[in-house]
Design an enzyme around this catalytic site. Structure first.
Site, PDB file in Angstrom:
ATOM      1  N   HIS A  15       0.946  -1.177  -0.074  1.00 38.02           N
ATOM      2  CA  HIS A  15       0.035  -0.106  -0.202  1.00 38.02           C
ATOM      3  C   HIS A  15       1.005   1.255   0.122  1.00 38.02           C
ATOM      4  O   HIS A  15       1.390   1.664   1.146  1.00 38.02           O
ATOM      5  CB  HIS A  15      -0.832   0.046   1.225  1.00 38.02           C
ATOM      6  CG  HIS A  15      -2.124   0.921   1.228  1.00 38.02           C
ATOM      7  ND1 HIS A  15      -3.529   0.605   1.095  1.00 38.02           N
ATOM      8  CD2 HIS A  15      -1.997   2.253   1.069  1.00 38.02           C
ATOM      9  CE1 HIS A  15      -4.222   1.928   1.188  1.00 38.02           C
ATOM     10  NE2 HIS A  15      -3.171   2.757   0.866  1.00 38.02           N
ATOM     11  N   HIS A  17       1.078   4.967  -2.449  1.00 38.34           N
ATOM     12  CA  HIS A  17       0.732   5.764  -3.418  1.00 38.34           C
ATOM     13  C   HIS A  17       1.680   6.537  -4.404  1.00 38.34           C
ATOM     14  O   HIS A  17       2.632   7.270  -3.741  1.00 38.34           O
ATOM     15  CB  HIS A  17      -0.128   6.849  -3.028  1.00 38.34           C
ATOM     16  CG  HIS A  17      -1.713   6.230  -2.201  1.00 38.34           C
ATOM     17  ND1 HIS A  17      -2.798   6.259  -2.901  1.00 38.34           N
ATOM     18  CD2 HIS A  17      -1.864   5.699  -1.109  1.00 38.34           C
ATOM     19  CE1 HIS A  17      -3.733   5.645  -2.523  1.00 38.34           C
ATOM     20  NE2 HIS A  17      -3.058   5.225  -0.950  1.00 38.34           N
ATOM     21  N   ASP A  19       1.702   9.156  -6.213  1.00 43.61           N
ATOM     22  CA  ASP A  19       1.608  10.538  -5.921  1.00 43.61           C
ATOM     23  C   ASP A  19       1.700  11.137  -4.848  1.00 43.61           C
ATOM     24  O   ASP A  19       1.819  12.336  -4.533  1.00 43.61           O
ATOM     25  CB  ASP A  19       0.301  11.064  -6.527  1.00 43.61           C
ATOM     26  CG  ASP A  19      -1.004  10.258  -5.837  1.00 43.61           C
ATOM     27  OD1 ASP A  19      -0.807   9.466  -5.302  1.00 43.61           O
ATOM     28  OD2 ASP A  19      -1.935  11.077  -5.984  1.00 43.61           O
ATOM     29  N   GLY A 177     -10.305   7.469  -2.214  1.00 40.18           N
ATOM     30  CA  GLY A 177     -11.051   8.584  -1.911  1.00 40.18           C
ATOM     31  C   GLY A 177     -11.947   8.634  -0.697  1.00 40.18           C
ATOM     32  O   GLY A 177     -11.842   7.581   0.167  1.00 40.18           O
ATOM     33  N   HIS A 204      -9.903   0.352  -0.490  1.00 38.79           N
ATOM     34  CA  HIS A 204      -9.861   1.161   0.847  1.00 38.79           C
ATOM     35  C   HIS A 204     -10.724   1.193   1.560  1.00 38.79           C
ATOM     36  O   HIS A 204     -12.064   1.610   1.260  1.00 38.79           O
ATOM     37  CB  HIS A 204      -9.527   2.939   0.347  1.00 38.79           C
ATOM     38  CG  HIS A 204      -8.157   3.012  -0.228  1.00 38.79           C
ATOM     39  ND1 HIS A 204      -7.537   2.665  -1.118  1.00 38.79           N
ATOM     40  CD2 HIS A 204      -7.162   3.970   0.608  1.00 38.79           C
ATOM     41  CE1 HIS A 204      -6.326   3.260  -1.291  1.00 38.79           C
ATOM     42  NE2 HIS A 204      -6.260   3.887  -0.227  1.00 38.79           N
ATOM     43  N   GLU A 207     -10.877   2.833   7.094  1.00 34.98           N
ATOM     44  CA  GLU A 207      -9.800   4.003   7.649  1.00 34.98           C
ATOM     45  C   GLU A 207     -10.506   5.230   8.229  1.00 34.98           C
ATOM     46  O   GLU A 207     -10.632   5.266   9.412  1.00 34.98           O
ATOM     47  CB  GLU A 207      -8.920   4.320   6.504  1.00 34.98           C
ATOM     48  CG  GLU A 207      -8.067   5.532   6.682  1.00 34.98           C
ATOM     49  CD  GLU A 207      -7.308   6.279   5.594  1.00 34.98           C
ATOM     50  OE1 GLU A 207      -6.285   6.711   5.783  1.00 34.98           O
ATOM     51  OE2 GLU A 207      -7.762   5.953   4.313  1.00 34.98           O
ATOM     52  N   ASP A 317       1.774   4.050   2.989  1.00 31.66           N
ATOM     53  CA  ASP A 317       0.795   4.883   2.389  1.00 31.66           C
ATOM     54  C   ASP A 317       1.153   6.066   1.601  1.00 31.66           C
ATOM     55  O   ASP A 317       1.259   5.916   0.066  1.00 31.66           O
ATOM     56  CB  ASP A 317      -0.158   5.370   3.599  1.00 31.66           C
ATOM     57  CG  ASP A 317      -1.550   5.850   3.161  1.00 31.66           C
ATOM     58  OD1 ASP A 317      -2.082   5.635   1.879  1.00 31.66           O
ATOM     59  OD2 ASP A 317      -2.332   6.468   3.743  1.00 31.66           O
TER      60      ASP A 317
END
Length: 385
Positions: A15, A17, A19, A177, A204, A207, A317
């Protein structure tokens, strides 16, 4: 164990990202090349601190603004290629031997790229980064997860691209999102398509939103893994009290989770199902502190879930926003939550078992890379389950 031990220990990352992991200097250089003038700082260290402080500010708008900055410089094939290549190199230098990097192709179309252009540029960048890392003596395998945004309407199109490119470096699919107001069931068409195509996907869930999000991801959508899943503790009790009530009462006792008698712990039906079915949890401790999903590293639910033998994995993350790495996440758990090298070996093997690549390839990395790597550090480890 030393910092070098933590860095050299083989790691598997599920996991992360794309970006959320750019080098600050790369952001500055890419911004200059595309004429973007909106950066809050133009010196690498100052920009790094801005990302860290913004993510720690407690302000959701300021946190989200950090991604506006990285996405602004990821709108060209050249920029995407460079970011992906450096991602692979940075992870490899930190001892990661297998990684799944996720990104949303739909967020990179501002300057006219097609979804296919985005995917092909990122795939090429990962291959370039793998080759450069191997030349430096740090072999790594990086695959991509294509992410669809929960609030948008491209999930089926993105799922179809995940299947189309699954023999070219794309390992699976994800949705991300805001959870609240955007349940995974809004994207059932995409998940049904993926199941028909025997494709892997994670969601996701658990969370920012609780048990309903986890239940829908598993029971309605059929997720292979849960992105984060930290809120599964909402279905766990200690001495008959909800876990979150109990943890509030011991927040001044950093060793509480390590010392807790597991006979005092009760699992609800959903938590028991997640554990029984060995559903992997992609847990990200530092990120969870920033989003207030945990009180501290010492009291993060990952330690209790590890002790209860849930299929927990350790992840970053967003490395830039959380100012972290896999070695740093491991070090925090060692120094603040009492983890051992055997614990780190266990979660690494958990992650490799849960990866979205074929079984024989997972097994080869476990037997030929991960276990020998820990043995070389003096940690053979107990049998894994």
């Amino acid at each position: 164990m030393t910092t070098d031990d933590l860095r050299h220990a083989p790691k598997a990352l599920l996991h992360d990202h794309l970006d959320g992991g750019l080098r600050p200097q790369t952001i500055i250089e890419l911004a200059d090349s595309v004429g973007y003038s909106g950066l809050p700082a133009t010196e690498a260290e100052a920009l790094r601190l801005w990302f860290r402080d913004s993510a720690n500010s407690g302000s959701l708008p300021r946190y989200l603004e950090t991604f506006d900055q990285t996405l602004a410089v990821m709108q060209t094939a050249e920029g995407l290629f460079r970011v992906a290549s450096e991602c692979a190199q940075d992870l490899a230098a930190d001892g990661v031997v297998y990684a799944e990097s996720r990104y949303a192709p739909e967020q990179h179309l501002v300057e006219g790229l097609t979804l296919e252009d985005v995917i092909e540029a990122v795939n090429a960048g990962f291959r370039d980064g793998e080759a450069k890392a191997a030349a430096e003596g740090h072999p790594i395998r990086v695959t991509a997860l294509l992410t669809a945004m929960r609030h948008a309407a491209k999930s089926t199109e993105i799922a179809e691209l995940a299947v189309r490119y699954r023999d070219e470096g794309v390992a699976g699919f994800d949705i991300a999102g805001a959870e609240a107001g955007y349940p995974p069931t809004r994207h059932l068409d995409a998940f049904e398509y993926l199941r028909r195509e025997n494709a892997h996907f994670t969601i996701h869930a658990g969370e920012a939103f609780g048990l309903p999000s986890i239940w829908e991801a598993i029971q309605w959508c059929g997720a292979d893994r849960l992105g984060h899943g930290v809120r599964i503790v909402d279905d766990i009790a200690v001495d008959g009290r909800p876990f979150n009530d109990w943890i509030e009462s011991v927040q001044d006792e950093p060793g509480a989770l390590v010392e807790l008698d597991l006979g005092r712990v009760t699992l609800g039906r959903l938590a028991a199902y997640v554990r029984d079915m060995r559903i992997p949890l992609e847990m990200c401790p530092s990120s969870n502190l920033q989003t207030s999903a945990a009180l501290s590293i010492a009291l993060h639910p990952i330690t209790l879930l590890k002790r209860l033998r849930f299929r927990v994995t350790l992840n970053t993350d967003n490395r830039l926003m959380s100012d972290t790495s896999m070695s740093k996440e491991a070090g925090l758990l060692v120094t603040e939550a009492g983890w051992t090298m055997e614990d780190l070996r266990w979660v690494t093997i958990n992650a490799m078992k849960s990866a979205f690549i074929p079984f024989d390839e997972r097994l080869a990395l476990i037997d030929d890379v991960i276990k020998p790597g820990y043995a070389a550090l003096g940690h053979e480890g107990p049998p894994t389950t």
